[in-house]
Design an enzyme around this catalytic site. Structure first.
Site, PDB file in Angstrom:
ATOM      1  N   THR A   1       2.373  -0.371   2.891  1.00 27.57           N
ATOM      2  CA  THR A   1       3.376  -0.979   3.759  1.00 27.57           C
ATOM      3  C   THR A   1       3.957  -2.065   2.890  1.00 27.57           C
ATOM      4  OG1 THR A   1       2.145  -0.401   5.712  1.00 27.57           O
ATOM      5  CG2 THR A   1       3.521  -2.362   5.887  1.00 27.57           C
TER       6      THR A   1
ATOM      7  N   ASP B   1      -1.062   6.411  13.362  1.00 30.96           N
ATOM      8  CA  ASP B   1      -1.432   5.120  13.965  1.00 30.96           C
ATOM      9  C   ASP B   1      -1.770   5.250  15.452  1.00 30.96           C
ATOM     10  OD1 ASP B   1      -1.377   3.558  11.718  1.00 30.96           O
ATOM     11  OD2 ASP B   1       0.613   2.719  12.062  1.00 30.96           O
TER      12      ASP B   1
ATOM     13  N   SER C   1       0.893  -0.810  16.054  1.00 32.49           N
ATOM     14  CA  SER C   1       0.883  -1.245  14.658  1.00 32.49           C
ATOM     15  C   SER C   1      -0.019  -2.458  14.491  1.00 32.49           C
ATOM     16  CB  SER C   1       2.317  -1.627  14.262  1.00 32.49           C
ATOM     17  OG  SER C   1       2.333  -2.197  12.980  1.00 32.49           O
TER      18      SER C   1
ATOM     19  N   GLY D   1      -2.710  -2.093   6.516  1.00 29.63           N
ATOM     20  CA  GLY D   1      -3.334  -1.506   7.706  1.00 29.63           C
ATOM     21  C   GLY D   1      -3.941  -2.617   8.543  1.00 29.63           C
TER      22      GLY D   1
HETATM   23  O1  DON Z   1       1.730  -0.177  11.345  1.00 30.74           O
HETATM   24  C1  DON Z   1       0.594  -0.201  10.879  1.00 30.74           C
HETATM   25  O2  DON Z   1      -0.282  -0.930  11.286  1.00 30.74           O
HETATM   26  C2  DON Z   1       0.272   0.676   9.699  1.00 30.74           C
HETATM   27  N1  DON Z   1       1.105   1.839   9.717  1.00 30.74           N
HETATM   28  C3  DON Z   1       0.420  -0.118   8.458  1.00 30.74           C
HETATM   29  C4  DON Z   1       0.074   0.670   7.245  1.00 30.74           C
HETATM   30  C5  DON Z   1      -0.201  -0.136   6.067  1.00 30.74           C
HETATM   31  O3  DON Z   1      -0.177  -1.332   6.078  1.00 30.74           O
HETATM   32  C6  DON Z   1      -0.569   0.659   4.877  1.00 30.74           C
HETATM   33  N2  DON Z   1      -0.705  -0.125   3.737  1.00 30.74           N
HETATM   34  N3  DON Z   1      -1.461  -0.828   3.397  1.00 30.74           N
END
Ligand code: DON
Length: 589
Positions: free
Chosen positions: A399, A441, A470, A493
């Site tokens: 992300t 998610d 999220s 994440g």
């Molecule tokens: O929205 C969320 O929480 C996840 N899709 C975020 C994914 C993410 O941060 C991946 N990378 N580290």
């Protein structure tokens, strides 16, 4: 500006402690309802092992600052500010530029959130999270034996309806000042050709097996069968054409016109679900940001459909009730943080989801009295096991977050994602951009872990038109006088929430500069799996042993935790801090 805390020490000083943990002091008894505007008293000496060698390289500038995960994207933000643009204009320019230069996470085929505070103090948030297609269903990722398949991660079925183009356009319509086309110009230029650096070449190489499964991804990212080598002039001409269409026609071309046709054709090619109707129906949403008070500071963060603001709020509210805190890096401090994180994640996983679909007790979850109840359950010397269920998981860094302050003092905190690195790995043929795998998610099966090991409930189950929960936590912190102090966020994440919370706590409680707080090692606990994960070299052996003695399971994580991009207001100017864990860039003006 007032310094947030009287105690200020450099990370180098901490590192000099050489791994010998300071005296471990229990926190003072809690004050029930907690809070107030008093600083925490820090007891004992901080403990960062000498093996921790991460240091930030902050950039200071008098007028404006952009910090993102790619120096070229940060430069695009400053470029439009120099043309008279504000923080929203810059946020749009950086967002589109990242879609070109940081293809694993920057996107137009994904979604995100912006928390914006105007210099006059008005705070708004926009949610352009993806939505489940109309053909999605509760058990769509279960096989006939009830096991979760991989289809929520790779391939055409993994994608939610993208929100980024609509969201950035909506933000610009309400808050931008330059012509729309001006904001896309840097991205179009970069798509027509830019030199790939070593980091991004390596990132593409790391996911080449997934990308190679889809012809359009292979053509775009693996020309000649390999990622573009460092220093190569990389041309993404399909993407340049798509961006030019968006520049000329706005989101209509993406959600109703030529690009919509290409997305739907791609879905038909790979048996995906997104239809013209789904695209036509997509809407970004303005949300009221979560407003938190912490020891007299004010923190704005993202409300559901992100769990970030609420979960971080619970962590901070629990921590606020301790008048005294053990020093950074000690087992006593890691224990308290862990127990706060555990309780906040239990609530997250049970209660939170898309506000258009589920009723959530947000007022109760964020109340100081509820935090006092949770705090009262914390045993100062022993771990409280999370009710057991099997779970596992790891986060990539795919992300991306960027932080912006413009010349007027307007601030934008933006986190955007395709979820996994390179999303679903499916590039829309002829359009040159990747689609997300955000459907993972959702809760594919209640009680079973997703890619991040999160064990979630019905509140986040799949339904047509629903936004998947999220963890993204774009945040803005004001000092005790109500002045802008920090703009902060990260990928990672579920570690997003705990990373942002720790950076804020390290600055507000532990007296670190932002640069030291971003560099400082981090821990993570998310209730399930019931384990504290720490970064390699980030906890001293003594601290690990002491935590195990309290009943915690403690593991070193495979990678690092988060890629923070943050800005601090200081008497010397705006200090931009890209995370030293990755090759981002701060560009000031
Ligand atoms: O929205 C969320 O929480 C996840 N899709 C975020 C994914 C993410 O941060 C991946 N990378 N580290």
């Amino acid at each position: 500006m007032r310094q947030p805390l009287m105690v200020a020490f450099a990370l180098t000083t901490l590192a000099a402690c050489g791994g010998a943990p300071g005296p471990e002091t229990a926190p003072s008894p809690t004050r029930g309802a907690g809070g107030g505007a008093r600083a925490a008293v820090i007891r004992g000496r901080p403990s960062i092992p000498s093996t921790w060698t991460v240091h930030s390289t902050p950039v200071t500038a008098p007028k404006a600052m952009v910090v993102s995960a790619h120096p070229l994207a940060s430069a695009a933000g400053i470029e439009v500010m120099k043309e008279g643009g504000n923080a929203i204009d810059a946020a749009v320019a950086v967002g589109f530029a990242l879609a070109v230069v940081l293809p694993d996470a920057g996107n137009i085929g994904g979604g995100g959130f912006i928390v914006h505070r105007s210099a006059a103090g008005q705070v708004q948030a926009i949610d352009y999270r993806e939505m489940a297609p109309g053909g999605a269903s509760h058990d769509m990722y279960l096989d006939s034996a009830g096991n979760v398949t991989e289809q929520s991660l790779t391939g055409h079925l993994a994608s939610g309806v993208p929100g980024s183009v609509a969201g950035m356009y909506e933000a610009w319509k309400r808050g931008g000042s330059l012509p729309w086309a001006t904001l896309l110009a840097p991205a179009i230029r970069l798509a027509n050709g830019h030199r790939v650096d070593a980091e991004r070449s390596r990132d593409i190489g790391g996911d080449s097996d997934r990308l190679a499964q889809f012809p359009a991804s292979r053509d775009q990212f693996l020309p000649g069968g390999h990622p573009p080598a460092p220093g190569t002039l990389w041309k993404q001409l399909d993407l340049a054409r798509t961006l030019q269409l968006i520049s000329d026609s706005g989101p209509d071309v993406f959600y109703r016109g030529q690009i919509a046709d290409l997305i739907v054709a791609e879905m038909e090619r790979g048996h995906g679900l997104i239809t013209k109707d789904d695209l036509r129906r997509y809407r970004p949403k303005w949300r009221t940001p979560i407003e938190l008070r912490y020891r007299g500071y004010t923190i704005y963060s993202m409300p559901p459909a992100s769990s970030g603001g609420v979960t971080m709020g619970e962590i901070l509210n629990i921590m606020e009730g301790y008048d005294t805190l053990p020093a950074f890096g000690t087992a006593a401090y890691a224990h308290l943080l862990t127990e706060a994180m555990r309780r906040a994640f239990i609530d997250r996983n049970q209660w939170l989801g898309d506000p258009d679909f589920v009723d959530m007790p947000l007022e109760r979850l964020l109340s100081k009295s509820y935090a006092a109840q949770l705090r009262a359950q914390i045993d100062l010397h022993h771990a409280t096991p999370t009710p057991p269920q099997a779970a596992s998981g790891a986060e990539g860094m795919h992300t991306t977050h960027y932080s912006i302050v413009d010349t007027a003092g307007n601030a934008a905190s933006v986190t955007t994602t395709l979820n996994n690195g390179f999303g679903s790995a499916v590039t829309v043929t002829g359009a040159g951009f990747l689609l997300n795998d955000e459907m993972d998610d959702f809760t594919s099966a209640p009680g079973k872990p997703n890619m991040y090991g999160l064990v979630q409930g019905e509140a986040n189950s799949i339904a047509p038109g629903k936004r998947m929960l999220s963890a993204m936590t774009p945040s803005i912190v004001l000092d005790r006088d109500g002045q802008l102090l920090l703009v902060v966020g990260t990928p990672g994440g579920p570690t997003i929430i705990t990373t942002v919370a720790q950076v804020i706590l390290d600055v507000l409680d532990q007296g670190m500069t932002l640069a030291d707080a971003v560099a400082a090692p981090r821990i993570h606990h998310q209730a399930l799996p019931d384990v504290i994960r720490y970064e390699r070299g980030g906890l001293s052996d003594g601290t690990v042993v002491a935590l195990r003695g309290m009943g915690h399971k403690v593991e070193m994580r495979r990678g690092t935790s988060g890629i923070v991009a943050a800005i601090q207001r200081t008497p010397a100017g705006w200090v931009g801090v890209p995370d030293p864990r990755y090759a981002g860039g701060a560009v000031g003006w």
